[in-house]
Design an enzyme around this catalytic site. Structure first.
Site, PDB file in Angstrom:
ATOM      1  N   GLY A   1       0.687  -1.351   0.191  1.00  0.00           N
ATOM      2  CA  GLY A   1      -0.130  -0.047  -0.114  1.00  0.00           C
ATOM      3  C   GLY A   1       0.777   1.241   0.125  1.00  0.00           C
ATOM      4  N   SER A   2       1.927   1.453   0.812  1.00  0.00           N
ATOM      5  CA  SER A   2       2.855   2.522   0.856  1.00  0.00           C
ATOM      6  C   SER A   2       3.315   2.887  -0.487  1.00  0.00           C
ATOM      7  CB  SER A   2       3.804   2.383   1.954  1.00  0.00           C
ATOM      8  OG  SER A   2       3.326   2.081   3.060  1.00  0.00           O
TER       9      SER A   2
ATOM     10  N   ASN B   1      -7.681   4.013   8.501  1.00  0.00           N
ATOM     11  CA  ASN B   1      -7.326   2.879   9.434  1.00  0.00           C
ATOM     12  C   ASN B   1      -7.384   2.850  10.699  1.00  0.00           C
ATOM     13  OD1 ASN B   1      -5.425   4.888   8.212  1.00  0.00           O
ATOM     14  ND2 ASN B   1      -4.135   4.069   9.630  1.00  0.00           N
TER      15      ASN B   1
ATOM     16  N   GLN C   1      -7.567  -0.269   3.535  1.00  0.00           N
ATOM     17  CA  GLN C   1      -8.547  -0.721   4.602  1.00  0.00           C
ATOM     18  C   GLN C   1      -9.724  -1.151   3.949  1.00  0.00           C
ATOM     19  OE1 GLN C   1      -8.106  -1.384   7.815  1.00  0.00           O
ATOM     20  NE2 GLN C   1      -6.115  -0.619   7.529  1.00  0.00           N
TER      21      GLN C   1
ATOM     22  N   SER D   1      -3.301  -3.343  -0.748  1.00  0.00           N
ATOM     23  CA  SER D   1      -2.353  -4.039   0.066  1.00  0.00           C
ATOM     24  C   SER D   1      -3.045  -5.312   0.418  1.00  0.00           C
ATOM     25  CB  SER D   1      -1.840  -2.989   1.107  1.00  0.00           C
ATOM     26  OG  SER D   1      -0.791  -4.160   1.872  1.00  0.00           O
TER      27      SER D   1
ATOM     28  N   HIS E   1      -1.976  -7.751   2.485  1.00  0.00           N
ATOM     29  CA  HIS E   1      -1.981  -8.287   3.960  1.00  0.00           C
ATOM     30  C   HIS E   1      -3.189  -7.649   4.971  1.00  0.00           C
ATOM     31  CE1 HIS E   1       0.030  -4.966   6.532  1.00  0.00           C
ATOM     32  NE2 HIS E   1       0.393  -4.678   5.137  1.00  0.00           N
TER      33      HIS E   1
ATOM     34  N   THR F   1      11.977  -7.895 -10.712  1.00  0.00           N
ATOM     35  CA  THR F   1      11.349  -9.026 -11.043  1.00  0.00           C
ATOM     36  C   THR F   1      10.098  -9.113 -10.105  1.00  0.00           C
ATOM     37  OG1 THR F   1      13.493 -10.108 -11.451  1.00  0.00           O
ATOM     38  CG2 THR F   1      11.710 -11.675 -11.223  1.00  0.00           C
TER      39      THR F   1
ATOM     40  N   CYS G   1       1.836   2.287  13.068  1.00  0.00           N
ATOM     41  CA  CYS G   1       3.288   3.043  12.592  1.00  0.00           C
ATOM     42  C   CYS G   1       3.311   4.253  13.853  1.00  0.00           C
ATOM     43  CB  CYS G   1       2.680   3.960  11.081  1.00  0.00           C
ATOM     44  SG  CYS G   1       1.763   2.688  10.097  1.00  0.00           S
TER      45      CYS G   1
HETATM   46  C1  PLP Z   1      -1.530  -0.358   6.130  1.00  0.00           C
HETATM   47  C2  PLP Z   1      -2.028   0.707   5.432  1.00  0.00           C
HETATM   48  C3  PLP Z   1      -1.131   1.173   4.256  1.00  0.00           C
HETATM   49  C4  PLP Z   1       0.145   0.552   4.102  1.00  0.00           C
HETATM   50  O1  PLP Z   1       0.115  -0.617   3.359  1.00  0.00           O
HETATM   51  P1  PLP Z   1       1.363  -1.510   3.540  1.00  0.00           P
HETATM   52  O2  PLP Z   1       1.053  -2.491   2.634  1.00  0.00           O
HETATM   53  O3  PLP Z   1       1.753  -1.958   4.592  1.00  0.00           O
HETATM   54  O4  PLP Z   1       2.515  -0.471   2.968  1.00  0.00           O
HETATM   55  C5  PLP Z   1      -1.595   2.384   3.657  1.00  0.00           C
HETATM   56  N1  PLP Z   1      -2.894   3.090   3.990  1.00  0.00           N
HETATM   57  C6  PLP Z   1      -3.622   2.450   4.969  1.00  0.00           C
HETATM   58  C7  PLP Z   1      -5.087   2.929   5.125  1.00  0.00           C
HETATM   59  C8  PLP Z   1      -3.193   1.380   5.611  1.00  0.00           C
HETATM   60  O5  PLP Z   1      -4.081   0.998   6.538  1.00  0.00           O
END
Ligand code: PLP
Length: 399
Positions: free
Chosen positions: A73-74, A154, A182, A202, A204, A240, A327
């Site tokens: 996500g970042s 989040n 989210q 993202s 995870h 890759t 974070c």
């Molecule tokens: C977790 C999160 C991110 C970051 O995602 P990563 O895959 O951990 O880099 C960005 N934005 C929101 C709203 C999140 O909850």
């Protein structure tokens, strides 16, 4: 129950689903070719990559070549914002609109752009924690090159009016990006129906593996590279491809999207039970709109409590919780989101986020309600601040 772990931190990350793990396994030791290789081992991987891209695109109503895989996500947030900023700069447009409650992946990218001469307007959200689309409309200028407002928050779980904001942006001819990290797998997403030009996801956060995500960019939006190198991802993201993770993400996203309605109904019932139980604690307040929130999000502030000690004592009782975003934990600054919805510093420090998944049970929720009541009561009994409050030497902030 005492010895079992109760995981209530699904906004930080989720358990990887069995489906995702099993989908990934062959791509470690059987189909392990590099999709850029011309030989058959490479081509098998390339086919799997293309198939995953199609399946992922279908889940959000996009076309396969509108999907760029990223490390999460970042990175997707960074790439979306930097791309729009660079495109804006070319035509002399250097104004960006966002909100005060964005994830740091967005806020810190905007900070960096400010140092490079961009002007950023951060919209306030009010006590409910929701952006007013009218404020977006009022703040758009001829030189606005991007509006970026998250799909769902989040920390406090509030769902933003993305469709309305997207409509306003489209009418004004301004690209609209939304951080949907989210939301994906938890709320319905249809990029064309919701007027979204760019969207970050993202894996995870919906039971996929960590370190993988994607950026959707509508056909016609030009992306700039964050990572330079080979010509992977149509030249927009070198490196890759992480094939096992991409396959795992596709499997997890499909599984989550297939179960969205069923899971949302189940999880939001547990959420409301948890909110009702915790609300019985005197001088406690729910953060964020009670209805327009993610099915799994519960976030409270308690008067006279330190969030840190609350988390440790809950952990002793087997409950994994958070005081806001993963974070911010470890830093002493109170959450920028809680400050943005008007919680004073003293209160923002005493916050608790419990984020649920479909694996939680009502027994776990009832156990958690009792544990939170007990721990808050105990911490108040030893708190000098609480003593001043009950002796009338200080006034309650939360009534
Ligand atoms: C977790 C999160 C991110 C970051 O995602 P990563 O895959 O951990 O880099 C960005 N934005 C929101 C709203 C999140 O909850």
């Amino acid at each position: 129950m005492e010895n079992k772990m109760i995981y209530l931190d699904n906004a930080a990350t989720t358990k990887t689903s069995r489906t995702a793990i099993e989908a990934m396994l062959p791509f470690f030791d059987s189909v392990y070719g590099n999709p850029s290789s011309l030989h058959s081992a490479g081509q098998r991987a390339a086919e799997a990559l293309s198939d995953a891209r199609q399946r992922i695109a279908r889940c959000i109503g996009a076309l396969p070549n509108e999907i760029t895989f990223t490390s999460g996500g970042s990175e997707a947030d960074n790439q979306a914002i930097v791309s729009a900023a660079l495109a804006g700069k070319k035509s002399g447009n250097n104004h960006i609109i966002s909100s005060a409650i964005e994830h740091h992946a967005v806020l810190h990218t905007l900070k960096k752009l400010e140092k490079e001469g961009f002007e950023v307007t951060l919209l306030s959200v009010g006590e409910k924690g929701i952006v007013d689309p009218d404020e977006v409309r009022k703040n758009i200028r001829p030189e606005t090159c991007l509006v970026t407002v998250m799909f769902a928050n989040n920390e406090i779980g509030t769902i933003q009016p993305v469709k309305e904001i997207g409509r306003i942006c489209r009418d004004a001819g301004v690209p609209f990006h939304t951080d949907a990290v989210q939301a994906a797998g938890h709320l319905d997403i249809d990029v064309s129906e919701q007027n979204i030009d760019m969207l970050s996801v993202s894996a995870h956060k919906f039971h996929g593996p960590k370190g993988i995500g994607f950026l959707y960019a509508k056909k016609g939006i030009r992306l700039s590279n964050i990572i330079e190198g080979g010509a992977q991802e149509r030249g927009k993201r070198a490196g890759t491809e992480n094939i096992p993770a991409i396959i795992g993400m596709a499997a997890a996203l499909e599984e989550a999207c297939d179960g969205i309605e069923k899971n949302a109904a189940r999880i939001s019932a547990l959420r409301d039970r948890l909110i009702d139980g915790i609300s019985e604690i005197p001088h406690s307040v729910l953060n964020g709109d009670a209805k327009k929130r993610l099915p799994g999000n519960v976030n409270f502030c308690f008067e006279g409590i330190e969030g840190e000690s609350l988390l440790l004592l809950l952990d002793d009782r087997g409950i994994c919780a958070s005081s806001g975003s993963a974070c911010t934990s470890g830093s002493l600054d109170p959450s920028h989101v809680l400050l943005a919805i008007g919680r004073p510093h003293e209160i923002a420090h005493g916050s608790l986020r419990l984020s649920l998944s479909e694996e939680n049970t009502s027994e776990e929720i009832d156990y958690t309600i009792d544990a939170v009541k007990e721990v808050v009561g105990y911490l108040r009994s030893i708190s000098p601040v609480w003593r001043d409050l009950i002796n009338g030497k200080k006034n309650y902030i939360v009534q």
